[in-house]
Design a protein around this motif. Structure first.
Motif, PDB file in Angstrom:
ATOM      1  N   ARG A   1     -31.386  70.657  67.040  1.00 65.26           N
ATOM      2  CA  ARG A   1     -32.064  70.004  65.925  1.00 65.26           C
ATOM      3  C   ARG A   1     -32.720  68.724  66.445  1.00 65.26           C
ATOM      4  NH1 ARG A   1     -30.253  72.623  61.376  1.00 65.26           N
ATOM      5  NH2 ARG A   1     -31.229  71.125  59.960  1.00 65.26           N
ATOM      6  N   SER A   2     -33.854  68.387  65.858  1.00 67.49           N
ATOM      7  CA  SER A   2     -34.570  67.167  66.228  1.00 67.49           C
ATOM      8  C   SER A   2     -34.762  66.295  64.995  1.00 67.49           C
ATOM      9  CB  SER A   2     -35.935  67.495  66.838  1.00 67.49           C
ATOM     10  OG  SER A   2     -35.803  68.062  68.110  1.00 67.49           O
TER      11      SER A   2
ATOM     12  N   ASP B   1     -45.845  72.815  72.357  1.00 65.64           N
ATOM     13  CA  ASP B   1     -45.381  71.836  71.371  1.00 65.64           C
ATOM     14  C   ASP B   1     -44.930  72.546  70.101  1.00 65.64           C
ATOM     15  OD1 ASP B   1     -46.137  69.814  73.147  1.00 65.64           O
ATOM     16  OD2 ASP B   1     -48.174  69.760  72.326  1.00 65.64           O
ATOM     17  N   MET B   2     -44.244  71.790  69.261  1.00 71.50           N
ATOM     18  CA  MET B   2     -43.818  72.303  67.955  1.00 71.50           C
ATOM     19  C   MET B   2     -44.486  71.452  66.875  1.00 71.50           C
ATOM     20  SD  MET B   2     -39.960  72.542  66.447  1.00 71.50           S
ATOM     21  CE  MET B   2     -39.646  72.591  64.684  1.00 71.50           C
TER      22      MET B   2
ATOM     23  N   CYS C   1     -43.856  75.252  62.102  1.00 70.42           N
ATOM     24  CA  CYS C   1     -42.717  75.341  61.187  1.00 70.42           C
ATOM     25  C   CYS C   1     -43.024  74.545  59.926  1.00 70.42           C
ATOM     26  CB  CYS C   1     -41.457  74.800  61.876  1.00 70.42           C
ATOM     27  SG  CYS C   1     -39.992  74.776  60.836  1.00 70.42           S
TER      28      CYS C   1
ATOM     29  N   THR D   1     -34.864  73.578  66.004  1.00 71.48           N
ATOM     30  CA  THR D   1     -35.733  73.891  67.131  1.00 71.48           C
ATOM     31  C   THR D   1     -35.376  75.273  67.666  1.00 71.48           C
ATOM     32  OG1 THR D   1     -34.219  72.701  68.596  1.00 71.48           O
ATOM     33  CG2 THR D   1     -36.137  71.494  67.787  1.00 71.48           C
TER      34      THR D   1
ATOM     35  N   LEU E   1     -44.101  67.618  67.625  1.00 74.29           N
ATOM     36  CA  LEU E   1     -42.966  67.325  68.500  1.00 74.29           C
ATOM     37  C   LEU E   1     -43.319  67.850  69.887  1.00 74.29           C
ATOM     38  CD1 LEU E   1     -39.960  68.348  66.208  1.00 74.29           C
ATOM     39  CD2 LEU E   1     -41.075  66.132  66.416  1.00 74.29           C
TER      40      LEU E   1
ATOM     41  N   ASP F   1     -34.554  76.338  70.502  1.00 67.48           N
ATOM     42  CA  ASP F   1     -33.444  76.433  71.446  1.00 67.48           C
ATOM     43  C   ASP F   1     -32.086  76.368  70.772  1.00 67.48           C
ATOM     44  OD1 ASP F   1     -33.412  73.807  70.702  1.00 67.48           O
ATOM     45  OD2 ASP F   1     -33.754  72.991  72.714  1.00 67.48           O
TER      46      ASP F   1
ATOM     47  N   LYS G   1     -41.525  70.938  72.472  1.00 67.04           N
ATOM     48  CA  LYS G   1     -40.470  71.614  71.714  1.00 67.04           C
ATOM     49  C   LYS G   1     -40.865  73.052  71.374  1.00 67.04           C
ATOM     50  CE  LYS G   1     -37.342  68.363  71.375  1.00 67.04           C
ATOM     51  NZ  LYS G   1     -35.981  68.561  71.929  1.00 67.04           N
TER      52      LYS G   1
END
Length: 380
Positions: free
Chosen positions: A297-298, A329-330, A273, A292, A314, A294, A317
């Motif tokens: 927000r993170s 992961d993100m 992202c 995120t 992250l 799902d 995520k």
């Protein structure tokens, strides 16, 4: 010249079983075939000798007569005995080799001799299903409509009018295939009269026109597991086309395509992202919130002095692993934004900031001064 003993010709003992005789003949036929022995003038005669021996020994009556009387069992004077006359009849090789042909190629040609109409398995079907990245993340139960062929209820799949029975095809006698002799070989092909079914329908079913199947659109509920990606294949056993003449139904294969997402790029289980940050936040550092997959927000801490292109991870995520694998992961990539449409006050503050930067970094100021002088001289 006296004939050799048939058992000696095939290289087997007198008590050899039918299976041993067939194996021995197959071996001899391959070794002695004229096409493979063009430099051996005796090969054809030996090949015919093996054919003649097997044609007698494969037949229980002829074998019994041969075991008792030897070659005399097939002389003209023994006409009343079993197997009287020439052992090979009017086609030694065709009779002997056809059994071996069945054994070698019967499975590929739809079975061996006899049998009548054979059931055929229905065709497999393919269905392309497009889902969103969010649906691939969470998994879902989806109803799809699949055009397919189903067994005719009126005739129970036989293709014949209710109460009527299909008749045996007169061309192939129910085998579904016909044979033609070409030299030393027997060639099989699908019967042109019944198209391989072995049957002819005299009174076709009015509902399906004799096909035994009808086209219909079926609604199916499909479970899409979490973590699917483009290229994932889901098999639904027995949900394909109906078989012919009572044959089993084919399978349905669902191929998944995950649509592109406006924010996230996927790489296996990982997500990428690009996150815009202000120039001030990148310079001073601070906290930002990122979306995120799902729907939440993170909060992410931006180190002071961050530059465009910096990546931060992250953990866990990303996308869930298919079939219980670990979650990906993100990765976020910072994109420092240059401010636009500045007010007069903002411009003054940036100029003051630039002057302070030159005072704090004279080497940088000297470098930019030289660059400015160079471009001024080029303009002159």
């Amino acid at each position: 010249m006296s004939k050799r003993d048939y058992y000696e010709v095939l290289g087997v003992s007198k008590g050899a079983s039918a299976e041993d005789l067939k194996k021995a003949y197959r071996k001899k036929a391959k070794e002695l075939h004229p096409d493979r022995n063009s430099d051996n003038p005796d090969a054809e005669a030996q090949f015919k000798e093996a054919n003649e021996a097997y044609d007698v020994l494969k037949d229980a009556d002829k074998k019994a007569a041969y075991d008792r009387f030897g070659h005399a069992a097939f002389d003209g004077g023994m006409g009343g005995r079993p197997g009287g006359g020439h052992p090979g009849g009017n086609g030694d090789f065709a009779s002997a080799f056809s059994d071996v042909f069945d054994d070698l190629f019967g499975d590929f040609m739809g079975g061996g001799r006899g049998g009548g109409a054979r059931a055929q398995r229905g065709s497999d079907l393919r269905y392309n299903l497009r889902v969103t990245l969010e649906e691939a993340f969470a998994g879902l139960q989806k109803t799809i409509n699949v055009p397919t062929s189903v067994s005719c209820d009126e005739c129970s799949g036989t293709g014949a009018e209710a109460g009527a029975e299909p008749t045996v095809c007169p061309t192939c006698s129910g085998m579904g295939k016909v044979r033609a002799q070409q030299g030393f070989f027997t060639v099989e092909r699908t019967c042109p009269n019944c198209q391989g079914t072995g049957q002819k329908i005299q009174n076709p079913c009015k509902s399906c026109g004799g096909a035994g199947r009808k086209h219909k659109e079926r609604s199916l509920s499909v479970n899409i597991p979490a973590g699917v990606e483009t290229g994932t294949r889901i098999r639904l056993s027995g949900e394909g086309e109906a078989g012919l003449r009572g044959g089993p139904t084919g399978d349905l294969y669902i191929f998944i395509e995950v649509a592109e997402h406006p924010i996230f790029d996927r790489e296996g289980p990982h997500l990428h992202c690009r996150v815009p940050v202000s120039m001030a936040s990148a310079a001073l550092g601070g906290d930002i919130e990122v979306p995120t997959i799902d729907g939440g927000r993170s909060r992410v801490k931006i180190p002071a002095g961050s530059q465009s292109g910096r990546q931060m991870r992250l953990r866990s995520k990303g996308m869930p692993g298919l079939r219980g694998g670990p979650r990906g992961d993100m990765y976020i990539e910072l994109a420092v934004e240059t401010p636009v449409n500045l007010t007069t006050k903002q411009k003054e503050l940036l100029r003051d900031f630039e002057k302070l930067s030159e005072e704090n970094n004279p080497e940088s100021s000297s470098f930019f001064t030289k660059v400015k002088s160079f471009w001024d001289s080029m303009k002159g």
